[in-house]
Design a protein around this motif. Structure first.
Motif, PDB file in Angstrom:
ATOM      1  N   LYS A   1       0.806  -1.235   0.000  1.00 23.39           N
ATOM      2  CA  LYS A   1       0.000   0.000   0.000  1.00 23.39           C
ATOM      3  C   LYS A   1       0.834   1.279   0.000  1.00 23.39           C
ATOM      4  CE  LYS A   1      -3.892  -2.140   2.399  1.00 23.39           C
ATOM      5  NZ  LYS A   1      -4.671  -2.198   3.655  1.00 23.39           N
ATOM      6  N   ASN A   2       2.090   1.164  -0.310  1.00 23.99           N
ATOM      7  CA  ASN A   2       2.928   2.365  -0.293  1.00 23.99           C
ATOM      8  C   ASN A   2       4.026   2.225  -1.338  1.00 23.99           C
ATOM      9  OD1 ASN A   2       3.810   4.866   0.492  1.00 23.99           O
ATOM     10  ND2 ASN A   2       4.293   4.291   2.605  1.00 23.99           N
ATOM     11  N   LYS A   3       4.563   3.342  -1.779  1.00 22.60           N
ATOM     12  CA  LYS A   3       5.697   3.281  -2.709  1.00 22.60           C
ATOM     13  C   LYS A   3       6.514   4.561  -2.602  1.00 22.60           C
ATOM     14  CE  LYS A   3       3.358   4.980  -6.891  1.00 22.60           C
ATOM     15  NZ  LYS A   3       3.033   4.680  -8.295  1.00 22.60           N
ATOM     16  N   VAL A   4       7.777   4.444  -2.971  1.00 23.48           N
ATOM     17  CA  VAL A   4       8.672   5.594  -2.964  1.00 23.48           C
ATOM     18  C   VAL A   4       9.570   5.511  -4.189  1.00 23.48           C
ATOM     19  CG1 VAL A   4      10.409   4.403  -1.564  1.00 23.48           C
ATOM     20  CG2 VAL A   4      10.357   6.889  -1.578  1.00 23.48           C
ATOM     21  N   SER A   5       9.927   6.675  -4.700  1.00 25.39           N
ATOM     22  CA  SER A   5      10.850   6.753  -5.824  1.00 25.39           C
ATOM     23  C   SER A   5      11.998   7.681  -5.445  1.00 25.39           C
ATOM     24  CB  SER A   5      10.122   7.297  -7.067  1.00 25.39           C
ATOM     25  OG  SER A   5      10.993   7.329  -8.171  1.00 25.39           O
ATOM     26  N   ILE A   6      13.214   7.170  -5.548  1.00 30.69           N
ATOM     27  CA  ILE A   6      14.408   7.964  -5.224  1.00 30.69           C
ATOM     28  C   ILE A   6      15.260   8.051  -6.480  1.00 30.69           C
ATOM     29  CG2 ILE A   6      16.485   8.087  -3.787  1.00 30.69           C
ATOM     30  CD1 ILE A   6      14.990   6.359  -1.708  1.00 30.69           C
TER      31      ILE A   6
END
Length: 401
Positions: A77-82
């Motif tokens: 239920k979550n995501k991150v982009s670096i």
């Protein structure tokens, strides 16, 4: 049956074996590099993630890897982009890279024997003095002053000598190399949580153009799940970022095992060195070990050739090799194992929170973490409370030092 004599026999022409053969042959000794398959890297068993600084250090040509500068990480239920300005990670063309390393060994004088499967280890007075191998209908005895076991997960030589047992903890990975409709060629995906893997992670690693590797890794014995079945389910249902790839045309299937017990094995004996997966050299956070295989393969080759030239191939004379890798990576791998142990206990809700913490990291901080590039003992203590928070605090400590 034929018999031949070498200074050094290296068993296994993967990255560790080819690198050991290269370094030893470059030092002017007579080297036989044995590979059981019909061609070097005939079977691909790994997704081939590594790091550009290492690739450059090893002289791997740029056309052997696809650079990555954006790192996407998602939970259910979550995501991150670096993102980074400069690409620092890489996805290797594994077959091309391994063949480059083998050719480097050959150019420097190593003799490569393909389709040559070691069937027996030859000993005298309790010390290894060569191997017996089958090649087609022929049997060959390779006598040598020293042997390097770079046979990978199976540890063919050291197991036959009774020096090691089969790994109890290991990762099993299954992946498809596939052509897809939509992909950012400089962006990878790591997918965590029970829906992807109950003890591991799933991935999308781009190879350039419209080619990707889609895979699932599962830790054993923590989970009984078959990674191939889970991978097929994820693709069929279009789970998470996999659905955004559009039409997926499978080109090749890869399946491999990688040890996950840390650096638990002794790696030097009289006339014998263990290196690469045989030595358990793998980063437990993302279960990659190609950079260790190449780097310490070269150290093994240097150490072996110097010992052979000096006329002393005893365990004591080879100890430099083990001292070198222990000094450089042992504490890092131990720290990474503590964090991995914490990760294995996380629920999907826990992972959703972890992703939020990752979003606070810079690209360099994130990469140093997944590379297991940390050493301070305080890091380990902090990690028992919260892995990612520990990383943040750790880097602040380092920056303030």
């Amino acid at each position: 049956m034929s018999e031949c004599e070498y200074d050094l026999v290296v068993v296994g022409a993967g990255p560790a074996g080819s690198s050991a053969a290269y370094a030893a042959a470059k030092n002017g000794i007579k080297v036989a590099l044995l590979e059981k398959e019909e061609n070097v890297a005939q079977t691909v068993r790994t997704s081939g993630v590594t790091w550009i600084d290492y690739a450059k250090e090893f002289g791997i040509p740029e056309d052997c890897y696809n650079p990555i500068r954006t790192y996407n990480f998602c939970s259910p239920k979550n995501k991150v982009s670096i993102s980074d300005e400069q690409p620092k990670a890489a996805v290797l063309d594994v077959r091309k890279t391994y063949r480059f390393l083998a050719e480097l060994a050959k150019k420097n004088g190593a003799e490569i024997f393909v389709n040559t499967n070691v069937t027996k280890t030859i000993t005298e007075n309790g010390k290894v003095v060569g191997v017996k191998a089958s090649s087609g209908n022929d049997e060959i005895i390779f006598r040598a002053k020293m042997v390097i076991d770079a046979s990978g997960f199976q540890s063919a030589v050291s197991k036959s000598l009774g020096l090691v047992k089969q790994w109890n903890r290991f990762g099993v990975g299954a992946e498809y190399e596939a052509e897809v409709e939509n992909v950012n060629s400089d962006t990878w995906w790591l997918m965590v949580g029970k829906m992807y893997s109950p003890a591991g992670y799933a991935w999308i690693f781009p190879l350039g153009k419209n080619l990707v590797r889609i895979g699932v890794g599962v830790g054993k014995p923590e989970s009984e799940i078959d990674p191939t079945e889970r991978l097929d389910e994820l693709i069929e249902k279009g789970v998470g970022p996999i659905k955004d790839l559009g039409k997926i045309t499978k080109k090749e299937f890869h399946y491999g095992l990688i040890p996950n017990e840390g650096l638990s094995r002794k790696t030097v004996y009289d006339n014998l060195i263990l290196v690469g997966d045989t030595a358990g050299m793998a980063n437990p956070l993302v279960l990659e070990g190609i950079r260790y295989a190449i780097k310490y393969g070269r150290v093994a080759g240097d150490t072996a050739s110097n010992a052979i030239k000096s006329g002393d191939t005893s365990e004591k004379a080879l100890q430099h090799y083990e001292d070198t890798w222990k000094k450089e990576i042992e504490s890092k791998i131990k720290s990474a194992h503590k964090i991995q142990a914490k990760w294995l206990k996380l629920s999907d809700d826990d992972w959703d929170k972890e992703i939020g913490i990752i979003s606070n990291l810079t690209a360099d901080e994130f990469l140093d973490f997944v590379r297991a590039d940390f050493t301070v003992s305080k890091m380990v203590k902090l990690a028992t409370h919260h892995p990612m928070l520990a990383v943040r605090q750790f880097f602040n400590i380092i920056k303030g030092a």
